[in-house]
Design a protein around this motif. Structure first.
Motif, PDB file in Angstrom:
ATOM      1  N   GLU A   1     -50.681  -2.249  39.203  1.00 54.17           N
ATOM      2  CA  GLU A   1     -50.126  -1.826  38.020  1.00 54.17           C
ATOM      3  C   GLU A   1     -50.060  -2.803  36.767  1.00 54.17           C
ATOM      4  OE1 GLU A   1     -47.223  -4.348  40.343  1.00 54.17           O
ATOM      5  OE2 GLU A   1     -48.840  -2.981  40.795  1.00 54.17           O
ATOM      6  N   ASP A   2     -50.696  -3.923  36.873  1.00 58.98           N
ATOM      7  CA  ASP A   2     -50.691  -4.843  35.923  1.00 58.98           C
ATOM      8  C   ASP A   2     -52.307  -4.668  35.154  1.00 58.98           C
ATOM      9  OD1 ASP A   2     -48.184  -6.189  35.979  1.00 58.98           O
ATOM     10  OD2 ASP A   2     -48.986  -7.041  37.779  1.00 58.98           O
ATOM     11  N   PHE A   3     -53.158  -4.127  35.757  1.00 60.10           N
ATOM     12  CA  PHE A   3     -54.507  -3.978  35.160  1.00 60.10           C
ATOM     13  C   PHE A   3     -54.363  -2.782  34.187  1.00 60.10           C
ATOM     14  CE2 PHE A   3     -58.735  -3.172  34.780  1.00 60.10           C
ATOM     15  CZ  PHE A   3     -59.583  -4.643  35.126  1.00 60.10           C
ATOM     16  N   LEU A   4     -54.767  -3.054  32.878  1.00 57.47           N
ATOM     17  CA  LEU A   4     -54.793  -2.021  31.863  1.00 57.47           C
ATOM     18  C   LEU A   4     -56.003  -1.515  31.803  1.00 57.47           C
ATOM     19  CD1 LEU A   4     -53.022  -4.243  28.902  1.00 57.47           C
ATOM     20  CD2 LEU A   4     -51.938  -2.621  30.736  1.00 57.47           C
ATOM     21  N   VAL A   5     -56.345  -0.009  31.839  1.00 59.96           N
ATOM     22  CA  VAL A   5     -57.523   0.619  32.201  1.00 59.96           C
ATOM     23  C   VAL A   5     -57.818   1.264  30.595  1.00 59.96           C
ATOM     24  CG1 VAL A   5     -58.495   2.590  33.396  1.00 59.96           C
ATOM     25  CG2 VAL A   5     -56.944   1.241  34.406  1.00 59.96           C
ATOM     26  N   GLY A   6     -59.384   1.207  30.589  1.00 59.98           N
ATOM     27  CA  GLY A   6     -59.780   1.708  29.080  1.00 59.98           C
ATOM     28  C   GLY A   6     -61.127   2.139  29.430  1.00 59.98           C
ATOM     29  N   PRO A   7     -61.884   2.763  28.525  1.00 54.07           N
ATOM     30  CA  PRO A   7     -63.418   3.088  28.841  1.00 54.07           C
ATOM     31  C   PRO A   7     -64.200   1.840  29.250  1.00 54.07           C
ATOM     32  CG  PRO A   7     -62.493   3.905  26.824  1.00 54.07           C
ATOM     33  CD  PRO A   7     -61.494   2.822  27.103  1.00 54.07           C
ATOM     34  N   SER A   8     -63.932   0.776  29.183  1.00 52.37           N
ATOM     35  CA  SER A   8     -64.734  -0.430  29.357  1.00 52.37           C
ATOM     36  C   SER A   8     -64.646  -0.916  30.800  1.00 52.37           C
ATOM     37  CB  SER A   8     -64.426  -1.748  28.457  1.00 52.37           C
ATOM     38  OG  SER A   8     -63.369  -1.840  28.589  1.00 52.37           O
ATOM     39  N   ASN A   9     -63.702  -0.572  31.632  1.00 51.50           N
ATOM     40  CA  ASN A   9     -63.324  -0.857  32.866  1.00 51.50           C
ATOM     41  C   ASN A   9     -63.080   0.374  33.841  1.00 51.50           C
ATOM     42  OD1 ASN A   9     -60.715  -0.127  32.416  1.00 51.50           O
ATOM     43  ND2 ASN A   9     -60.293  -2.402  31.723  1.00 51.50           N
ATOM     44  N   GLU A  10     -62.952   1.549  33.420  1.00 55.30           N
ATOM     45  CA  GLU A  10     -62.453   2.605  34.182  1.00 55.30           C
ATOM     46  C   GLU A  10     -63.347   2.970  35.344  1.00 55.30           C
ATOM     47  OE1 GLU A  10     -61.840   6.100  31.784  1.00 55.30           O
ATOM     48  OE2 GLU A  10     -64.074   5.847  30.847  1.00 55.30           O
ATOM     49  N   ALA A  11     -64.690   2.757  35.277  1.00 56.71           N
ATOM     50  CA  ALA A  11     -65.481   2.986  36.508  1.00 56.71           C
ATOM     51  C   ALA A  11     -65.323   1.963  37.532  1.00 56.71           C
ATOM     52  CB  ALA A  11     -66.980   3.003  36.029  1.00 56.71           C
TER      53      ALA A  11
ATOM     54  N   LEU B   1     -76.854  -1.548  45.979  1.00 58.91           N
ATOM     55  CA  LEU B   1     -75.227  -1.522  46.334  1.00 58.91           C
ATOM     56  C   LEU B   1     -74.691  -0.459  45.360  1.00 58.91           C
ATOM     57  CD1 LEU B   1     -74.701  -5.365  46.817  1.00 58.91           C
ATOM     58  CD2 LEU B   1     -74.620  -3.652  48.693  1.00 58.91           C
ATOM     59  N   PRO B   2     -73.699  -0.079  45.748  1.00 55.26           N
ATOM     60  CA  PRO B   2     -72.813   0.728  44.913  1.00 55.26           C
ATOM     61  C   PRO B   2     -72.048  -0.293  43.913  1.00 55.26           C
ATOM     62  CG  PRO B   2     -72.290   1.424  46.945  1.00 55.26           C
ATOM     63  CD  PRO B   2     -73.285   0.224  47.180  1.00 55.26           C
ATOM     64  N   HIS B   3     -72.186  -0.056  42.473  1.00 51.86           N
ATOM     65  CA  HIS B   3     -71.941  -1.063  41.664  1.00 51.86           C
ATOM     66  C   HIS B   3     -71.211  -0.498  40.587  1.00 51.86           C
ATOM     67  CE1 HIS B   3     -73.835  -2.756  37.904  1.00 51.86           C
ATOM     68  NE2 HIS B   3     -72.820  -3.784  38.196  1.00 51.86           N
ATOM     69  N   ALA B   4     -70.239  -1.319  39.870  1.00 55.04           N
ATOM     70  CA  ALA B   4     -69.513  -0.585  38.719  1.00 55.04           C
ATOM     71  C   ALA B   4     -69.637  -1.855  37.741  1.00 55.04           C
ATOM     72  CB  ALA B   4     -68.177  -0.389  38.963  1.00 55.04           C
ATOM     73  N   GLU B   5     -69.760  -1.707  36.506  1.00 49.94           N
ATOM     74  CA  GLU B   5     -69.854  -2.820  35.477  1.00 49.94           C
ATOM     75  C   GLU B   5     -68.699  -2.538  34.530  1.00 49.94           C
ATOM     76  OE1 GLU B   5     -72.862  -4.344  32.060  1.00 49.94           O
ATOM     77  OE2 GLU B   5     -73.255  -2.532  32.992  1.00 49.94           O
ATOM     78  N   LEU B   6     -68.149  -4.011  34.370  1.00 46.88           N
ATOM     79  CA  LEU B   6     -66.961  -4.068  33.063  1.00 46.88           C
ATOM     80  C   LEU B   6     -67.680  -4.376  31.932  1.00 46.88           C
ATOM     81  CD1 LEU B   6     -65.819  -5.073  36.303  1.00 46.88           C
ATOM     82  CD2 LEU B   6     -63.664  -5.009  34.707  1.00 46.88           C
ATOM     83  N   GLY B   7     -67.266  -3.675  30.932  1.00 48.34           N
ATOM     84  CA  GLY B   7     -67.785  -4.069  29.425  1.00 48.34           C
ATOM     85  C   GLY B   7     -66.578  -4.796  28.760  1.00 48.34           C
TER      86      GLY B   7
END
Length: 224
Positions: free
Chosen positions: A18-28, A144-150
């Protein structure tokens, strides 16, 4: 006149989901962590620059999966069967590997699949872009299944700043947040350093955290 001692109290960063803020850079990346245990395979990977939130998301997954952490420096010497018996493993900050570490990682990936365990890798570069010499390992990493944070956008940057101040039980005004977001590079690790420096300056100078204090701190950090 007696000198007054100033005690710097520790603070506890909040690492819950609940402390992690979600936006376009990390939603994936958030979606991938939230999808566990229904991952596309037994191993998944997160990548992104320092301070982008990889460790926070890894901690969210650790709490959900009951995972154990393995340091990259211990990979070559690890008892891999005993490690996989823990059922969920996190290997953070994957980077250039020695020959021994490459063999150990390849063995770990195989064991995780064979034993029905789960493994989360984090790295600055996408796993398929990490230079390895073993062709089979290179192929595994690319698949590998992979997600990138920008880098965070303005709204996420402001939200993270508020959270970092809240972690230290500091309440600041909106103009200060706006001032900082317009002047700090888009890196959560930099935000963390600036908030820490502001906390120290406020404590040592017995001054409230305001725009003028922020201007002084940014100047002292070479970010003004």
């Amino acid at each position: 006149m007696s000198r007054q001692l100033i005690f710097e109290l520790g603070h506890r960063p909040a690492f819950g989901r609940e402390d992690f803020l979600v936006g376009p850079s990390n939603e994936a990346a958030v979606a991938m962590i939230d999808a566990w245990p229904n991952w596309l395979g037994p191993t998944a990977a997160l990548s992104g620059p320092a301070g982008s939130g990889k460790t926070h998301l890894a901690e969210v997954w650790r709490a959900a999966a009951g995972a154990v952490r393995l340091d990259l420096s211990a990979l070559g010497e690890a008892d891999l069967p005993a490690l996989v018996a823990q059922r969920a493993i996190i290997l953070e900050d994957l980077a250039r590997l020695s020959d021994r570490e490459e063999r150990a990682l390849f063995h770990l990936l195989n064991l995780v699949r064979e034993e029905g365990a789960a493994l989360l890798l984090t790295s600055r570069a996408a796993p398929g872009h990490i230079e390895v010499r073993l062709p089979d390992l290179a192929s595994r990493l690319r698949a590998l299944p992979h997600a990138e944070l920008g880098a965070p956008d303005d709204a996420l940057l402001a939200g993270v700043l508020v959270k970092l101040f809240d972690d230290r039980q500091l309440r600041v005004a909106e103009p200060l947040i706006a001032y900082l977001t317009s002047r700090i590079e888009r890196s959560i690790s930099v935000l963390r350093d600036v908030v820490e420096a502001l906390d120290r300056a406020s404590l040592s100078g017995k001054r409230p955290i305001t725009v003028p204090l922020a201007a002084e701190v940014l100047q002292s950090l070479g970010r003004g």
